[in-house]
Design a protein around this motif. Structure first.
Motif, short mmCIF file in Angstrom:
data_model
loop_
_atom_site.label_atom_id
_atom_site.label_comp_id
_atom_site.label_asym_id
_atom_site.label_seq_id
_atom_site.Cartn_x
_atom_site.Cartn_y
_atom_site.Cartn_z
N LYS A 36 -3.36 4.57 7.45
CA LYS A 36 -3.82 5.93 7.75
C LYS A 36 -2.98 6.58 8.85
N LYS A 37 -2.78 5.86 9.95
CA LYS A 37 -2.12 6.43 11.12
C LYS A 37 -0.62 6.66 10.90
N LYS A 38 0.08 5.66 10.37
CA LYS A 38 1.53 5.76 10.23
C LYS A 38 1.98 6.45 8.95
N ASN A 49 0.82 -1.21 0.00
CA ASN A 49 0.00 0.00 0.00
C ASN A 49 0.86 1.27 0.00
N THR A 50 2.09 1.17 0.49
CA THR A 50 2.95 2.35 0.59
C THR A 50 3.97 2.47 -0.54
N VAL A 51 4.09 1.46 -1.38
CA VAL A 51 5.05 1.51 -2.49
C VAL A 51 4.58 2.53 -3.52
N ALA A 52 5.43 3.50 -3.80
CA ALA A 52 5.04 4.57 -4.73
C ALA A 52 5.40 4.26 -6.18
N ASP A 53 6.47 3.51 -6.40
CA ASP A 53 6.93 3.20 -7.74
C ASP A 53 6.06 2.09 -8.35
N PRO A 54 5.36 2.36 -9.46
CA PRO A 54 4.48 1.35 -10.06
C PRO A 54 5.21 0.07 -10.49
N ASN A 55 6.45 0.20 -10.97
CA ASN A 55 7.19 -0.99 -11.39
C ASN A 55 7.51 -1.90 -10.21
N THR A 56 7.90 -1.31 -9.10
CA THR A 56 8.20 -2.09 -7.90
C THR A 56 6.93 -2.76 -7.39
N ARG A 57 5.85 -2.02 -7.38
CA ARG A 57 4.58 -2.57 -6.90
C ARG A 57 4.15 -3.76 -7.77
N THR A 58 4.27 -3.62 -9.08
CA THR A 58 3.90 -4.70 -9.99
C THR A 58 4.75 -5.93 -9.75
N MET A 59 6.04 -5.72 -9.51
CA MET A 59 6.94 -6.84 -9.24
C MET A 59 6.50 -7.61 -8.00
N TYR A 60 6.19 -6.89 -6.92
CA TYR A 60 5.72 -7.53 -5.70
C TYR A 60 4.39 -8.26 -5.93
N GLU A 61 3.46 -7.60 -6.60
CA GLU A 61 2.15 -8.22 -6.84
C GLU A 61 2.28 -9.48 -7.68
N ASN A 62 3.12 -9.44 -8.70
CA ASN A 62 3.30 -10.62 -9.54
C ASN A 62 3.92 -11.78 -8.77
#
Length: 63
Positions: A51-53, A14-27
């Motif tokens: 939300k809090k952190k 949820n906190t990963v800003a880079d779309p390429n990194t996020r896609t790698m993790y999701e895959n």
């Protein structure tokens, strides 16, 4: 194989800003090899910690 997905992984995704990194993790974590499952308390913790952190709005987390 069934794998339990706990809140630290979901919060991190949820906190990963880079779309390429996020896609790698999701895959890697959400693929045909695994059948991820979680629990309602994990989703509650995801909403709260995001939300809090990290200041991520609920709407962003739930979409």
């Amino acid at each position: 194989m069934k794998v339990f997905t706990d809140s630290p992984l979901l919060i991190h995704l949820n906190t990963v800003a880079d779309p390429n990194t996020r896609t790698m993790y999701e895959n890697f974590y959400i693929s045909d090899r695994y059948k991820p499952y979680t629990d309602v308390l994990v989703l509650d913790e995801l909403l709260y910690a995001s939300k809090k952190k990290y200041g991520i709005p609920y709407k962003t987390t739930t979409s």
